[in-house]
Design an enzyme around this catalytic site. Structure first.
Site, PDB file in Angstrom:
ATOM      1  CD  GLU A 187     131.461  72.396  18.064  1.00 27.05           C
ATOM      2  OE1 GLU A 187     130.680  73.342  17.838  1.00 27.05           O
ATOM      3  OE2 GLU A 187     132.595  72.547  18.527  1.00 27.05           O
ATOM      4  NE  ARG A 217     130.205  91.122  24.016  1.00 25.08           N
ATOM      5  CZ  ARG A 217     129.867  91.840  25.086  1.00 25.08           C
ATOM      6  NH1 ARG A 217     130.714  91.944  26.094  1.00 25.08           N
ATOM      7  NH2 ARG A 217     128.686  92.440  25.170  1.00 25.08           N
ATOM      8  CE  LYS A 241     133.430  73.525  15.282  1.00 26.01           C
ATOM      9  NZ  LYS A 241     133.308  74.978  15.201  1.00 26.01           N
ATOM     10  CE  LYS A 265     129.021  75.859  17.438  1.00 31.28           C
ATOM     11  NZ  LYS A 265     130.201  76.315  18.171  1.00 31.28           N
TER      12      LYS A 265
HETATM   13  C1  5MM Z   1     134.231  79.775  19.499  1.00 32.30           C
HETATM   14  O1  5MM Z   1     133.781  78.963  20.590  1.00 32.30           O
HETATM   15  C2  5MM Z   1     132.529  78.333  20.362  1.00 32.30           C
HETATM   16  C3  5MM Z   1     131.493  78.697  21.386  1.00 32.30           C
HETATM   17  O2  5MM Z   1     131.936  78.426  22.665  1.00 32.30           O
HETATM   18  P1  5MM Z   1     131.041  78.887  23.949  1.00 32.30           P
HETATM   19  O3  5MM Z   1     129.596  78.790  23.562  1.00 32.30           O
HETATM   20  O4  5MM Z   1     131.466  77.884  24.976  1.00 32.30           O
HETATM   21  O5  5MM Z   1     131.433  80.274  24.295  1.00 32.30           O
HETATM   22  C4  5MM Z   1     132.743  76.830  20.246  1.00 32.30           C
HETATM   23  O6  5MM Z   1     131.548  76.118  20.081  1.00 32.30           O
HETATM   24  C5  5MM Z   1     133.596  76.608  19.048  1.00 32.30           C
HETATM   25  O7  5MM Z   1     132.859  76.930  17.893  1.00 32.30           O
HETATM   26  C6  5MM Z   1     134.049  75.170  18.930  1.00 32.30           C
HETATM   27  O8  5MM Z   1     134.356  74.600  20.170  1.00 32.30           O
HETATM   28  C7  5MM Z   1     135.279  75.102  18.073  1.00 32.30           C
HETATM   29  O9  5MM Z   1     136.262  75.956  18.628  1.00 32.30           O
HETATM   30  P2  5MM Z   1     137.729  75.404  18.888  1.00 32.30           P
HETATM   31  O10 5MM Z   1     138.411  76.516  19.612  1.00 32.30           O
HETATM   32  O11 5MM Z   1     137.595  74.141  19.706  1.00 32.30           O
HETATM   33  O12 5MM Z   1     138.280  75.133  17.511  1.00 32.30           O
END
Ligand code: 5MM
Length: 331
Positions: free
Chosen positions: A174, A44, A216, A133
């Site tokens: 978001e 990671r 967002k 965020k």
């Molecule tokens: C990168 O994924 C973010 C965190 O997801 P989890 O907490 O569910 O693991 C997610 O919040 C991401 O920042 C947003 O959904 C935007 O990612 P996408 O892939 O939709 O552009």
């Protein structure tokens, strides 16, 4: 100008976007596993260093969102991630929600993480984070989302945003209407507008300074099982229509990609630029930026340059989209 207003300007008003590399450990492990990479802390870390250390990334990316684990990890040269990212010309950010869970009594997803949040924010700021965020998710179905789920998620988003600003961190707010489903683009527009209205009411109630905040949102698109794909022009028009309700002082809008293929997310972003809005419309993509990089890397140190080239290509395409230049031919 307040610290948050200054940082928000740097984040979304410099003609660049945001890289969302904040997958929780569980999500990141699933994605590594799917790419054939052992899901370890070291992998990671290596993957996030591949992304953040991409040469020239700061030309198209103003900030990178990390999760708690990454913010505390180090580049191979010993610098912490926040130190390295600052030195590379970008702002480090931190995902502070602790995930979306089925809400007791409701069953719908409500995002958690408010307990102890001011103290965590202060620690993240001390570690070098400059923005935060929080993501809330909304499922579309015949009778969903309910008004209670809208309110519960909107209130949490606003409480988080107020806490972030008190800690000197720019809140990225978001609210994501998920694409899973057979619904039409019009239904997505209707629900996205309701979500935004609920969030706007709570942001005002919690006295969030919208000039020091980034929204967002999802783009307004049809469900992933809908029979027809909307064109970029249709997506842009529907999305900007919904966004018109946002206050003029909002620092900016940075879209999530929501599982769209990278090229579609970029084409939609490009079409948005043809509309005149009081705030910049940029990207805060996760999968639409990083999926090609993960596929190219697949955990092999010798393929780090290929992974970086794949990320750089997506960033260049989105940088061009923000300027109405279209997708570079090589991508
Ligand atoms: C990168 O994924 C973010 C965190 O997801 P989890 O907490 O569910 O693991 C997610 O919040 C991401 O920042 C947003 O959904 C935007 O990612 P996408 O892939 O939709 O552009």
């Amino acid at each position: 100008m307040t610290v948050c207003r200054q940082l928000a300007t740097q984040l979304v008003r410099s003609g660049r976007g945001i890289l969302a590399a904040d997958e929780s450990i569980a999500t990141m492990n699933r994605r590594l596993y799917a790419a054939g990479v052992p899901a370890t802390e070291q992998n990671r870390r290596a993957y996030r260093e591949l992304l953040a250390g991409t040469p020239g990334l700061a030309e198209g990316v103003a900030g990178i969102i990390f999760c708690d684990e990454t913010l505390r990890q180090r580049f191979a040269d010993g610098r912490t991630f926040p130190e390295a990212v600052h030195q590379l010309g970008m702002l480090p950010g931190i995902k502070v929600d602790t995930g979306a869970y089925a809400c007791p009594g409701l069953g719908e997803l409500v995002t958690e993480g408010l307990d102890g949040l001011p103290a965590r924010m202060a620690e993240y700021a001390a570690l070098g984070a400059r923005f935060a965020k929080w993501r809330a998710v909304f499922v579309i179905a015949d009778d969903l989302p309910s008004g209670v789920a809208l309110w519960a998620n909107a209130q949490a988003l606003a409480r988080y945003a107020a806490a972030a600003q008190e800690a000197g961190l720019v809140p990225i707010v978001e609210p994501e209407v998920l694409t899973e489903g057979e619904h039409s683009l019009e239904r997505c527009a209707e629900i996205t507008a309701r979500v935004h209205a609920a969030v706007a009411e709570e942001l005002v109630a919690f006295r969030v300074d919208q000039a020091g905040m980034v929204l967002k949102p999802n783009m307004v698109v049809e469900g992933n099982r809908h029979p027809r794909r909307a064109t970029p022009e249709q997506v842009a028009e529907a999305t900007v229509d919904v966004l018109r309700a946002q206050p003029e002082e909002l620092a900016g809008v940075a879209f999530l990609s929501g599982g769209q293929p990278p090229e579609r997310a970029t084409a939609n972003l490009a079409a948005m630029q043809r509309h005149t809005t009081p705030w910049p419309l940029t990207f805060s993509f996760g999968r639409a930026l990083v999926d090609p990089a993960l596929a190219a890397w697949r955990g092999a140190p010798r393929r780090v340059p290929a992974g970086r080239a794949a990320l750089a290509a997506r960033v260049a395409a989105n940088w061009a989209a923000l300027r109405g230049l279209g997708e570079p031919a090589r991508v």
